[in-house]
Design an enzyme around this catalytic site. Sequence first.
Site, mmCIF file in Angstrom:
data_model
loop_
_atom_site.group_PDB
_atom_site.id
_atom_site.type_symbol
_atom_site.label_atom_id
_atom_site.label_comp_id
_atom_site.label_asym_id
_atom_site.label_seq_id
_atom_site.Cartn_x
_atom_site.Cartn_y
_atom_site.Cartn_z
ATOM 1 N N SER A 49 0.812 -1.216 0.000
ATOM 2 C CA SER A 49 0.000 0.000 0.000
ATOM 3 C C SER A 49 0.847 1.269 0.000
ATOM 4 C CB SER A 49 -0.929 0.012 1.217
ATOM 5 O OG SER A 49 -1.840 -1.063 1.171
ATOM 6 N N CYS A 253 -9.458 -2.001 3.713
ATOM 7 C CA CYS A 253 -8.702 -0.835 3.229
ATOM 8 C C CYS A 253 -9.108 -0.463 1.797
ATOM 9 C CB CYS A 253 -7.204 -1.082 3.361
ATOM 10 S SG CYS A 253 -6.228 0.434 3.305
ATOM 11 N N GLN A 257 -12.891 0.549 0.060
ATOM 12 C CA GLN A 257 -13.205 1.704 -0.780
ATOM 13 C C GLN A 257 -13.778 1.279 -2.131
ATOM 14 O OE1 GLN A 257 -9.386 3.591 -0.905
ATOM 15 N NE2 GLN A 257 -9.368 4.040 1.286
ATOM 16 N N ASN A 295 -3.448 2.361 7.262
ATOM 17 C CA ASN A 295 -2.527 2.900 6.256
ATOM 18 C C ASN A 295 -3.341 3.293 5.039
ATOM 19 O OD1 ASN A 295 -0.548 3.509 4.409
ATOM 20 N ND2 ASN A 295 0.021 1.388 4.021
ATOM 21 N N GLY A 297 -4.790 6.956 2.571
ATOM 22 C CA GLY A 297 -4.862 8.387 2.333
ATOM 23 C C GLY A 297 -6.214 8.840 1.811
ATOM 24 N N HIS A 337 -7.025 -2.310 9.453
ATOM 25 C CA HIS A 337 -6.443 -3.623 9.157
ATOM 26 C C HIS A 337 -6.652 -4.593 10.321
ATOM 27 C CE1 HIS A 337 -4.276 -2.772 5.360
ATOM 28 N NE2 HIS A 337 -4.293 -1.539 5.815
ATOM 29 N N GLU A 339 -6.082 -7.644 10.420
ATOM 30 C CA GLU A 339 -5.027 -8.671 10.430
ATOM 31 C C GLU A 339 -3.725 -8.152 11.029
ATOM 32 O OE1 GLU A 339 -3.663 -6.175 7.141
ATOM 33 O OE2 GLU A 339 -5.630 -6.779 7.863
#
Length: 364
Positions: A49, A253, A257, A295, A297, A337, A339
Amino acid sequence: MSQQIYLVLENGEYLEGKSFGAPVSEEILGEVVFTTGMTGYLETLTDPSYYGQIVVQTFPLIGNYGIIPEDFESRNVFLSAYIVREWCQNPSNYRSEGNLDTFFKEKNIPGLYDIDTRYLTKVIREYGVMNGKLTTKAPPYTQAEIESLKQSRVQKAVEAVSRTEPEYYPAENGCYDVVLWDFGAKQNIIRELNRRGCNVTAVPAMSTAGEIIALHPDGIMLSNGPGDPQDNPGVIEELKKVCGENIPTFGICLGHQLLALSQGAKTGKLKYGHRGANQPVKEMDTGRIYMTSQNHGYAVLSETLPPDAQMNFMNLNDKTCEGVSYRNMPAFSVQFHPEACAGPKDTEILFDRFLKLMSDYRAG
């Protein structure tokens, strides 16, 4: 001997530091972002990522437990460069197989140290995430050079990090078959699924809906990945078709989206993103607070969610959407996340919820 290196930002500021790892023989461009994790630098370095980004660690000392390949999240390093206040040249850990400097030289990744990372983080928080470059050229810098930085943009990020061929990861006594749609998947997603008895077939990002449905999965996992989610119209269109099959689906993540975009929602870019292992998130139904690893943006804009979707997790720092559940199909997703062991294990329950969806799906 260390090179003198300059980090030049698109707002015209520059900072001077020293190099380690691969030498800077030409300008290194990237989006400058910071992460607040105090541990887990190996996972950060190998997380796809971060493709195309210059990553700043806010924790001042990095590298003290060395290089441990068992902890890697992918086969490679995808970030453009790495910035730390200080790097540990003599790591101490019984699992260590090397140090950062040697590892970066092997992977051709430049590092920058002896720089005021605290000040740099404040600049990013105030100005927002911005492009930057590492260069050996000393200041001053022309306005044309600064303007060219502003025009730089990461292209085809998902295609650059996704696998090119399907790969099979069997579980011991596997009882479910899961397709992992790889947009830049972290290895620990596969480990968590295998640990719960899921055989995992990881497929490339450019797979078609027909190819995925032909595998007859009990469930579909949409992985994390880099870049602007709206840069993937082909994937979004294929995902829309897959959703029409009502196969249990879990997105993490970027997968979160893309799932929202496939259902008509919109995404937007955050000022400086969420990156670190200490992001507080609230579950709307229970009121429970979780500490999460993140993580990203970009975020799903909760006000654009369709009527059959609802936000079920919210970031407590800025109230942005951290999770969505869908009433019109057996699907849910989270921005963080589960995991990544931030709590360290509190959000692992989401994998169990995914298994429950697959169990109900089998039962008809």
